[in-house]
Design a protein around this motif. Structure first.
Motif, PDB file in Angstrom:
ATOM      1  N   MET A  56       4.573  -4.549 -10.045  1.00 54.06           N
ATOM      2  CA  MET A  56       5.569  -3.799  -9.281  1.00 54.06           C
ATOM      3  C   MET A  56       5.676  -4.322  -7.858  1.00 54.06           C
ATOM      4  SD  MET A  56       6.852  -2.026 -11.483  1.00 54.06           S
ATOM      5  CE  MET A  56       8.000  -1.335 -10.306  1.00 54.06           C
ATOM      6  N   ALA A  57       4.542  -4.595  -7.245  1.00 54.05           N
ATOM      7  CA  ALA A  57       4.562  -5.074  -5.859  1.00 54.05           C
ATOM      8  C   ALA A  57       5.282  -6.419  -5.783  1.00 54.05           C
ATOM      9  CB  ALA A  57       3.141  -5.167  -5.314  1.00 54.05           C
ATOM     10  N   ALA A  58       5.062  -7.272  -6.782  1.00 52.03           N
ATOM     11  CA  ALA A  58       5.719  -8.583  -6.789  1.00 52.03           C
ATOM     12  C   ALA A  58       7.221  -8.417  -7.026  1.00 52.03           C
ATOM     13  CB  ALA A  58       5.100  -9.466  -7.863  1.00 52.03           C
ATOM     14  N   LYS A 115       9.161  -7.459  -3.922  1.00 53.05           N
ATOM     15  CA  LYS A 115       9.008  -8.329  -2.751  1.00 53.05           C
ATOM     16  C   LYS A 115       8.309  -7.610  -1.599  1.00 53.05           C
ATOM     17  CE  LYS A 115      12.969 -11.044  -4.134  1.00 53.05           C
ATOM     18  NZ  LYS A 115      13.194 -10.226  -5.362  1.00 53.05           N
ATOM     19  N   THR A 116       7.206  -7.022  -1.946  1.00 46.58           N
ATOM     20  CA  THR A 116       6.398  -6.281  -0.985  1.00 46.58           C
ATOM     21  C   THR A 116       5.821  -7.221   0.088  1.00 46.58           C
ATOM     22  OG1 THR A 116       5.884  -4.853  -2.842  1.00 46.58           O
ATOM     23  CG2 THR A 116       4.462  -4.631  -0.937  1.00 46.58           C
ATOM     24  N   LYS A 117       5.714  -6.728   1.310  1.00 48.73           N
ATOM     25  CA  LYS A 117       5.166  -7.514   2.433  1.00 48.73           C
ATOM     26  C   LYS A 117       3.751  -8.005   2.128  1.00 48.73           C
ATOM     27  CE  LYS A 117       5.144  -4.315   5.696  1.00 48.73           C
ATOM     28  NZ  LYS A 117       5.789  -3.056   5.958  1.00 48.73           N
ATOM     29  N   ALA A 118       3.443  -9.202   2.637  1.00 50.46           N
ATOM     30  CA  ALA A 118       2.128  -9.817   2.396  1.00 50.46           C
ATOM     31  C   ALA A 118       0.979  -8.883   2.791  1.00 50.46           C
ATOM     32  CB  ALA A 118       2.026 -11.122   3.163  1.00 50.46           C
ATOM     33  N   GLU A 119       1.192  -8.209   3.890  1.00 51.69           N
ATOM     34  CA  GLU A 119       0.183  -7.304   4.433  1.00 51.69           C
ATOM     35  C   GLU A 119      -0.124  -6.159   3.437  1.00 51.69           C
ATOM     36  OE1 GLU A 119       1.933  -6.035   8.130  1.00 51.69           O
ATOM     37  OE2 GLU A 119       0.764  -4.168   8.013  1.00 51.69           O
ATOM     38  N   THR A 120       0.953  -5.616   2.855  1.00 48.29           N
ATOM     39  CA  THR A 120       0.780  -4.537   1.876  1.00 48.29           C
ATOM     40  C   THR A 120       0.123  -5.065   0.603  1.00 48.29           C
ATOM     41  OG1 THR A 120       2.808  -3.580   2.751  1.00 48.29           O
ATOM     42  CG2 THR A 120       1.983  -2.632   0.695  1.00 48.29           C
ATOM     43  N   LEU A 121       0.542  -6.271   0.179  1.00 50.41           N
ATOM     44  CA  LEU A 121      -0.055  -6.884  -1.015  1.00 50.41           C
ATOM     45  C   LEU A 121      -1.566  -7.005  -0.840  1.00 50.41           C
ATOM     46  CD1 LEU A 121       2.393  -9.815  -1.941  1.00 50.41           C
ATOM     47  CD2 LEU A 121       2.069  -7.626  -3.133  1.00 50.41           C
ATOM     48  N   GLU A 122      -1.942  -7.456   0.333  1.00 53.39           N
ATOM     49  CA  GLU A 122      -3.354  -7.648   0.662  1.00 53.39           C
ATOM     50  C   GLU A 122      -4.102  -6.317   0.563  1.00 53.39           C
ATOM     51  OE1 GLU A 122      -6.202 -10.124   1.057  1.00 53.39           O
ATOM     52  OE2 GLU A 122      -4.109 -10.818   1.025  1.00 53.39           O
ATOM     53  N   SER A 123      -3.488  -5.291   1.130  1.00 51.09           N
ATOM     54  CA  SER A 123      -4.172  -4.003   1.137  1.00 51.09           C
ATOM     55  C   SER A 123      -4.231  -3.385  -0.270  1.00 51.09           C
ATOM     56  CB  SER A 123      -3.530  -3.089   2.184  1.00 51.09           C
ATOM     57  OG  SER A 123      -3.198  -1.855   1.661  1.00 51.09           O
ATOM     58  N   LEU A 124      -3.192  -3.633  -1.086  1.00 57.22           N
ATOM     59  CA  LEU A 124      -3.231  -3.138  -2.476  1.00 57.22           C
ATOM     60  C   LEU A 124      -4.385  -3.792  -3.231  1.00 57.22           C
ATOM     61  CD1 LEU A 124       0.582  -3.079  -3.426  1.00 57.22           C
ATOM     62  CD2 LEU A 124      -0.923  -1.104  -3.056  1.00 57.22           C
ATOM     63  N   ASP A 156      -7.172  -5.105  -1.813  1.00 56.72           N
ATOM     64  CA  ASP A 156      -8.420  -4.562  -1.250  1.00 56.72           C
ATOM     65  C   ASP A 156      -8.771  -3.218  -1.846  1.00 56.72           C
ATOM     66  OD1 ASP A 156      -8.766  -6.619   0.461  1.00 56.72           O
ATOM     67  OD2 ASP A 156      -8.110  -5.535   2.278  1.00 56.72           O
ATOM     68  N   LYS A 157      -7.745  -2.396  -1.992  1.00 55.44           N
ATOM     69  CA  LYS A 157      -7.992  -1.025  -2.459  1.00 55.44           C
ATOM     70  C   LYS A 157      -7.960  -0.926  -3.975  1.00 55.44           C
ATOM     71  CE  LYS A 157      -6.296   1.002   1.803  1.00 55.44           C
ATOM     72  NZ  LYS A 157      -5.053   1.394   2.461  1.00 55.44           N
ATOM     73  N   GLN A 158      -7.857  -2.066  -4.641  1.00 55.86           N
ATOM     74  CA  GLN A 158      -7.887  -2.142  -6.100  1.00 55.86           C
ATOM     75  C   GLN A 158      -6.856  -1.256  -6.788  1.00 55.86           C
ATOM     76  OE1 GLN A 158     -12.152  -1.434  -6.538  1.00 55.86           O
ATOM     77  NE2 GLN A 158     -12.388  -3.628  -6.938  1.00 55.86           N
ATOM     78  N   ALA A 159      -5.618  -1.363  -6.282  1.00 56.43           N
ATOM     79  CA  ALA A 159      -4.529  -0.610  -6.908  1.00 56.43           C
ATOM     80  C   ALA A 159      -4.278  -1.156  -8.312  1.00 56.43           C
ATOM     81  CB  ALA A 159      -3.265  -0.753  -6.065  1.00 56.43           C
ATOM     82  N   VAL A 160      -4.125  -0.267  -9.274  1.00 53.80           N
ATOM     83  CA  VAL A 160      -3.811  -0.720 -10.640  1.00 53.80           C
ATOM     84  C   VAL A 160      -2.502  -0.136 -11.161  1.00 53.80           C
ATOM     85  CG1 VAL A 160      -6.229  -1.127 -11.305  1.00 53.80           C
ATOM     86  CG2 VAL A 160      -5.180   1.108 -11.774  1.00 53.80           C
ATOM     87  N   ALA A 161      -2.053   0.969 -10.580  1.00 55.33           N
ATOM     88  CA  ALA A 161      -0.867   1.636 -11.119  1.00 55.33           C
ATOM     89  C   ALA A 161       0.146   1.942 -10.033  1.00 55.33           C
ATOM     90  CB  ALA A 161      -1.280   2.942 -11.794  1.00 55.33           C
ATOM     91  N   GLU A 162       1.384   2.083 -10.467  1.00 54.42           N
ATOM     92  CA  GLU A 162       2.466   2.454  -9.547  1.00 54.42           C
ATOM     93  C   GLU A 162       3.391   3.437 -10.255  1.00 54.42           C
ATOM     94  OE1 GLU A 162       6.444   2.562  -7.891  1.00 54.42           O
ATOM     95  OE2 GLU A 162       5.862   1.919  -9.890  1.00 54.42           O
ATOM     96  N   ALA A 163       3.844   4.447  -9.521  1.00 53.79           N
ATOM     97  CA  ALA A 163       4.872   5.371 -10.011  1.00 53.79           C
ATOM     98  C   ALA A 163       5.577   5.948  -8.798  1.00 53.79           C
ATOM     99  CB  ALA A 163       4.246   6.496 -10.831  1.00 53.79           C
ATOM    100  N   PHE A 164       6.892   6.045  -8.795  1.00 55.33           N
ATOM    101  CA  PHE A 164       7.698   6.602  -7.689  1.00 55.33           C
ATOM    102  C   PHE A 164       7.488   5.890  -6.351  1.00 55.33           C
ATOM    103  CE2 PHE A 164       6.375  10.469 -10.112  1.00 55.33           C
ATOM    104  CZ  PHE A 164       7.609  11.027 -10.452  1.00 55.33           C
ATOM    105  N   GLY A 165       6.956   4.688  -6.344  1.00 56.91           N
ATOM    106  CA  GLY A 165       6.672   4.054  -5.060  1.00 56.91           C
ATOM    107  C   GLY A 165       5.306   4.422  -4.500  1.00 56.91           C
TER     108      GLY A 165
END
Ligand code: G3H
Length: 254
Positions: free
Chosen positions: A162-164, A167-176, A178-187
């Protein structure tokens, strides 16, 4: 139903419902990672639930994504949906127009012969813009409608995918990462324990104002989404989960 018993899907539905703590799980055959018609079957199952559970004049908030676009595609008129108002759940999230929630709610409304309202909000809002937008009378009224929705329908995605796609900002990608995000819903992004680790800055539905008398329907399938669906359900088990065999098998196997 007979078909489901033969293929063992109804056993799997009750196992999955209890495993994920959802009130009801509906599993369609196949794996939507492999065949796109499986997504349409999830769409068909979702439309059936909507027609069973909605009443005239209800408000339905819908999220975006290709799965929700398949739900919209399968919609057709019916006494229970033809006076429903469809509204987007949240503002822009950086998606292509075809799969934005505005497009999906207007398509659903057209196919249902119902009504729709659009929420025109640019993607990637600054705090300042967001704070002044929510004071605009037209937007305020729409936000009020969204909060009143009897039913909320949304997809779930894998965080990285979803982040890709957005076109999510590099900074946000990095933090996702770091925080081991695995899922996305509603943003919103979640880690595997179901904790929110990031939230896109747009207006509309805020997950923590969902109340228990709203019906939340999650539509997500494909074996690749198994971990994401499991994680999201730890945050808030939905009233109805519509998924496919590919995802269900992977979730139950763990
Ligand atoms: O918001 C989008 C969903 O999280 C997933 O999108 O249905 O295209 O996989 P999708």
């Amino acid at each position: 139903e007979v078909m489901k018993d033969v293929s063992g899907l109804s056993d799997m539905e009750s196992q999955l419902a209890s495993e994920l703590n959802v009130q009801q799980a509906i599993i369609v055959s196949g794996n939507s990672d492999r065949y796109s018609w499986v997504k349409k079957e999830m769409g068909r199952a979702c439309v059936r639930q909507m027609k069973e559970q909605l009443e005239p004049q209800d408000v339905v908030a819908v999220a975006g994504g290709t799965t929700l676009a398949a739900v919209a595609e399968m919609m057709s008129p019916d006494d229970n949906v033809s006076s429903v108002s469809f509204v987007p759940a949240r503002g822009g999230l950086g998606e292509k127009v075809e799969i934005q929630s505005n497009t999906i709610s207007s398509t659903m409304a057209q196919k249902a012969h119902g009504n729709y309202r659009l929420l025109h909000v640019p993607d990637q809002l600054s705090d300042e813009t967001r704070e002044s937008l929510v004071l605009e009378p037209g937007i305020k009224e729409l936000l009020h409608l969204i909060r009143q929705a009897k039913m909320v329908i949304h997809g779930v995605g894998e965080a990285e995918t979803m982040a890709a796609r957005r076109k999510t900002k590099a900074e946000t990608l990095e933090s996702l990462k770091d925080k081991q995000a695995v899922a996305e819903a509603f943003g919103y992004y979640f880690d595997r324990t179901g904790c929110i680790v990031h939230k896109e800055n747009t207006i509309g539905l805020q997950l923590d104002d969902l109340s228990s008398n709203q019906v939340v329907m999650t539509v997500a399938g494909g074996a690749s989404k198994a971990e994401a669906i499991t994680a999201y359900m730890k945050y808030r088990p939905s009233d109805v989960l519509i998924t496919d065999e590919g995802a269900a098998q992977a979730m139950l196997r763990k």
